[in-house]
Design an enzyme around this catalytic site. Structure first.
Site, PDB file in Angstrom:
ATOM      1  N   GLY A   8      15.416  -3.332   7.449  1.00 58.70           N
ATOM      2  CA  GLY A   8      15.697  -1.916   7.570  1.00 58.70           C
ATOM      3  C   GLY A   8      14.205  -0.996   7.715  1.00 58.70           C
ATOM      4  CB  SER A  10      13.412   0.768  12.449  1.00 57.56           C
ATOM      5  OG  SER A  10      14.621   1.149  11.734  1.00 57.56           O
ATOM      6  CG  ASP A  43      25.651  -5.710  11.862  1.00 56.55           C
ATOM      7  OD1 ASP A  43      25.415  -4.869  10.692  1.00 56.55           O
ATOM      8  OD2 ASP A  43      26.886  -5.427  12.496  1.00 56.55           O
ATOM      9  CB  SER A 123      21.643   3.931  -4.627  1.00 56.25           C
ATOM     10  OG  SER A 123      22.002   5.422  -4.913  1.00 56.25           O
ATOM     11  CE1 TYR A 136      24.116   4.139  -0.144  1.00 52.61           C
ATOM     12  CE2 TYR A 136      23.987   5.404  -2.048  1.00 52.61           C
ATOM     13  CZ  TYR A 136      23.471   4.741  -0.999  1.00 52.61           C
ATOM     14  OH  TYR A 136      22.080   4.617  -0.856  1.00 52.61           O
ATOM     15  CB  ALA A 138      31.882   0.495  -4.573  1.00 55.11           C
ATOM     16  CB  ILE A 169      13.812   8.729  -0.822  1.00 55.97           C
ATOM     17  CG1 ILE A 169      13.885   8.069  -2.370  1.00 55.97           C
ATOM     18  CG2 ILE A 169      12.497   8.505  -0.403  1.00 55.97           C
ATOM     19  CD1 ILE A 169      13.151   8.416  -3.617  1.00 55.97           C
TER      20      ILE A 169
END
Ligand code: NAP
Length: 224
Positions: A8, A10, A43, A123, A136, A138, A169
């Site tokens: 991730g 990019s 992916d 998170s 999210y 979980a 963030i």
């Protein structure tokens, strides 16, 4: 040179982590899903694709010293309105992604006797839970469980495994949030910067951090 994969990379936090580690002299392999311009593209929810691309990269360029499992998505809704697809997509990306990306990386790291570094982005939602983010929360709590168990398995080999748990963030991920309202819940009254998360990750990947493992490090402006 030490090779580190940043997934991730990019945009947002991953981009800042990749830049910081490059500046520090690591050989950084960047990854994304759809964006142009990264070294690898797959992916993270697709196990076969992860295995094929990562196996080929390791065969050509050697094992990794580190991996920063940063790629992830959120798809928010209050639980009664949550769609099956939202649950499935977030769990398959954020939790299965941990397994899919790490699995092909671990054995080459172990058999090369690399005292490696594994860092997963969890998170604050995975630590304390958050309204509208049952899926999210979980997935990100699942990542913490996986990190802690893997840390125990790999400790005697000198491989460290930790989670970083950011608060809010400033990235694309939060673009639909009610900014002023959310800031009121942050004692520092501001959002964090991707570069601030990158600075923490940079310490965790360093050789100096060799005795720090099985931990969840929060970076959230004092939210709890
Ligand atoms: P972001 O700006 O939305 O960027 C997401 C990155 O993940 C992009 O590089 C994207 O690639 C990649 N990605 C998304 N789905 C993917 C998939 N299925 N396969 C491969 N790559 C995929 O996110 P961010 O805000 O920087 O967040 C980075 C990490 O920190 C995430 O794990 C997130 O959950 C966590 N986090 C963020 C916050 C926050 O407030 N921003 C707070 C706590 C935790 P493409 O560009 O190709 O789409």
């Amino acid at each position: 040179m030490k090779r580190i994969l940043v997934t991730g990379a990019s945009r947002g936090i991953g981009k800042a982590i990749a830049q910081r580690l490059k500046d520090e002299g690591y050989e950084v392999v960047t990854h994304s899903f759809k964006s142009e311009g990264t070294d690898l593209k797959f992916d993270i929810a697709n196990r076969e694709e992860c295995r094929r691309v990562i196996d080929a990269d390791i065969a050509a360029n050697g094992p990794y010293y580190g991996v920063v499992l940063n790629a992830g998505i959120a798809s928010d809704n209050p639980f009664p309105a949550l769609e099956d697809e939202q649950w499935d997509n977030v769990l398959r990306t954020d939790l299965d992604g941990f397994y899919n990306v790490l699995k092909p990386i671990i054995m080459p790291m172990i058999s090369s006797r690399i005292k490696g570094r594994i860092i997963a982005l969890s998170s604050i939602s995975g630590v304390v839970g958050n309204r509208g983010q049952v899926n999210y929360s979980a997935a990100k709590a699942g990542v913490i469980g996986a990190v802690k168990a893997l840390a125990v398995e790999l400790a005697k080999r000198g491989i460290t495994v930790n989670a970083v748990a950011p608060g809010v963030i400033e990235t694309d991920m939060i673009k639909d949030m009610p900014v002023e309202e959310v800031k009121k819940a942050i004692p520092m009254r501001r959002f964090g910067k991707s570069e601030e998360v990158a600075a923490l990750v940079s310490y965790l990947v360093s050789e100096e951090a060799g005795y720090l493992t099985r931990q969840v490090i929060s970076i959230n402006g004092g939210m709890f």
